[in-house]
Design a protein around this motif. Structure first.
Motif, mmCIF file in Angstrom:
data_model
loop_
_atom_site.group_PDB
_atom_site.id
_atom_site.type_symbol
_atom_site.label_atom_id
_atom_site.label_comp_id
_atom_site.label_asym_id
_atom_site.label_seq_id
_atom_site.Cartn_x
_atom_site.Cartn_y
_atom_site.Cartn_z
ATOM 1 N N HIS A 114 0.833 -1.219 0.000
ATOM 2 C CA HIS A 114 0.000 0.000 0.000
ATOM 3 C C HIS A 114 0.860 1.258 0.000
ATOM 4 O O HIS A 114 0.532 2.252 -0.664
ATOM 5 C CB HIS A 114 -0.928 -0.007 1.206
ATOM 6 N N SER A 115 1.963 1.224 0.727
ATOM 7 C CA SER A 115 2.840 2.396 0.760
ATOM 8 C C SER A 115 3.500 2.646 -0.593
ATOM 9 O O SER A 115 3.861 3.781 -0.912
ATOM 10 C CB SER A 115 3.921 2.212 1.837
ATOM 11 N N LEU A 116 3.650 1.592 -1.395
ATOM 12 C CA LEU A 116 4.273 1.727 -2.715
ATOM 13 C C LEU A 116 3.245 1.994 -3.802
ATOM 14 O O LEU A 116 3.454 2.856 -4.671
ATOM 15 C CB LEU A 116 5.055 0.451 -3.057
ATOM 16 N N VAL A 117 2.134 1.232 -3.793
ATOM 17 C CA VAL A 117 1.104 1.360 -4.836
ATOM 18 C C VAL A 117 -0.266 1.363 -4.165
ATOM 19 O O VAL A 117 -0.930 0.328 -4.073
ATOM 20 C CB VAL A 117 1.190 0.193 -5.858
ATOM 21 N N PRO A 118 -0.734 2.529 -3.689
ATOM 22 C CA PRO A 118 -2.035 2.573 -3.002
ATOM 23 C C PRO A 118 -3.218 2.250 -3.899
ATOM 24 O O PRO A 118 -4.317 2.009 -3.401
ATOM 25 C CB PRO A 118 -2.113 4.013 -2.489
#
Length: 451
Positions: free
Chosen positions: A296-300
């Motif tokens: 999630h922190s990379l690709v929300p």
């Protein structure tokens, strides 16, 4: 195509004679070379050589733009001859890359081209541009694989792996690493063809040739994927083999290193592969959530965020529910998710759960931060009218979400209420009436003109 002349550095040398030499008539390959400035010994000068290159490239470009591939092939053959006749080392070194691009494109489009033609061309390329030898071998390998020639592809990669040219530069080192990786990948493909359908079967235990390819592939792939880089297809291949032999511990260790090692570049796919492996092997929810949190922190906007919300909902902890609320709202702020029913239903479910737990303040706090964006993105009046025509179910879910936030958007609620009662918004009816009247006027005017 327009940058060919720039890459070959021939534009300046022949710019003064471009207008005079431009000729749109079909020129036979035999007369492409200019003989006007030869020295007393009858040898072409540098200017003549550059002019010949320029003319050949122009003719090849025009033939390719017209999709006249046979003509382009004829001029391409002449272009190679001019280079072989020339002595300018600078043009020779840069032209090999151009020949590679042009020749491959022409061969792919020339009617009735045979695999032998490709093989002969790649062999010619290897001798012409030694600096690109390894790259050409790798592309040749791909072509052979597409034609089912696995053994020959393996031979080409072995040759490329052992190739050396001068001092080993950084670029050569990186290419050697890539060649080495594809050697292991090819061993995996051969192993995959020879393996039986079920692990642990009698056939799997007695197939020595299959085990030999497994050992070769595993040694090479283990060496490659342990080095920092993005090795997605090679990691998946190695994991497939380890899972076949039921070595789950080694597979998990490999995936965790690939995802969490700080020396490796940031790669969302690494966390996707780890999550899928953990999910397949029924890992605890805490591990699954931890993996998806990093994703999630990379690709929300990743589709697995819906699964993260579902996992957080099942914990029944207030902090996890608040996190799920933020994750689901992040998702709906991306254009690709704005009309997705699953995402909206997930958000509504989270809000209802928080409301049931008497945590309305958490919803209001998150809404206040995002209110201005969400009103313009999801709850403008024209969007409501559009949803009332195209997706009534989505309109109703969005209305229920808006109610949970405590927002008083009377116009949006009025549109939803009209649809719920089986009516249509007044503005839509007026617009349709105007459009109908305008259409009737046009038809009447056209009929009058015809009469």
């Amino acid at each position: 195509m327009d940058d060919i002349e720039t890459e070959l550095n021939i534009a300046e040398a022949a710019a003064d004679s471009e207008d005079q030499e431009r000729n749109h008539e079909v020129i036979k390959p035999a007369v492409l070379l200019h003989q006007s400035h030869t020295d007393p010994r009858g040898v072409l000068t540098a200017v003549d050589f550059l002019k010949s290159n320029r003319k050949c490239l122009n003719l090849i470009r025009e033939a390719m733009l017209r999709h006249n591939w046979r003509e382009a092939a004829g001029y391409f053959s002449s272009y190679i001859q001019t280079l072989e006749a020339g002595t300018l080392s600078q043009v020779h070194s840069t032209a090999s890359e151009i020949i590679w691009r042009l020749g491959t494109e022409i061969l792919h489009h020339v009617p009735n081209s045979r695999p032998d033609d490709f093989n002969a061309f790649y062999e010619q390329l290897k001798n012409f541009g030694v600096r690109n030898y390894s790259k050409i071998c790798l592309e040749h390998c791909f072509h052979l694989l597409l034609n089912g020639q696995m053994d020959e592809a393996k031979r080409q990669l072995s040759i490329a792996d052992s190739w050396r040219y001068g001092k080993q530069s950084t670029a050569q080192s990186q290419m050697k690493k890539l060649i080495r990786a594809y050697c292991g990948y090819l061993d995996y493909l051969i192993w995959s063809e020879k393996k039986p359908s079920a692990p642990g079967s009698e056939e799997a235990g007695s197939n020595r040739e299959m085990h030999s390819y497994f050992r070769q592939a595993s040694v090479t792939l283990k060496e490659i994927v342990s080095q920092p880089g993005v090795w997605d297809p090679f990691v998946l291949s190695y994991i497939h083999m380890l899972e076949f032999y039921e070595d789950e511990e080694a597979a998990l260790q490999l995936l965790e290193n690939y995802a969490y090692n700080k020396e490796f570049p940031s790669n969302p796919n690494a966390h996707v592969y780890l999550y899928q492996f953990l999910k397949t092997h029924q890992a605890p929810p805490a591990k699954l959530i931890g993996s998806l949190r990093i994703l999630h922190s990379l690709v929300p906007s990743h589709e697995l965020m819906l699964e993260l919300c579902s996992l957080l909902l099942h914990t029944k902890q207030q902090s996890d529910l608040e996190e799920a609320l933020a994750v689901s709202m992040d998702l709906l702020e991306f254009s690709s998710w704005r009309c997705d029913m699953k995402a909206w239903e997930c958000l509504l479910k989270i809000m209802k759960r928080l409301k049931k737990m008497k945590c309305k303040d958490a919803v209001k706090k998150e809404w206040d931060v995002r209110r201005s964006l969400w009103i313009s993105l999801h709850y403008r009046n024209y969007i409501g009218r559009k949803d009332s025509l195209q997706n009534v179910q989505l309109l109703m879910v969005k209305r229920d979400v808006l109610r949970c936030t405590g927002e008083d958007n009377r116009e949006y609620f009025r549109i939803a209420l009209k649809v719920e009662r089986g009516g249509r918004p007044k503005k839509d009816r007026l617009r349709e009436k105007k459009e109908k009247t305008a259409t009737q006027k046009k038809e009447k005017k056209k009929k009058t003109l015809d009469d």
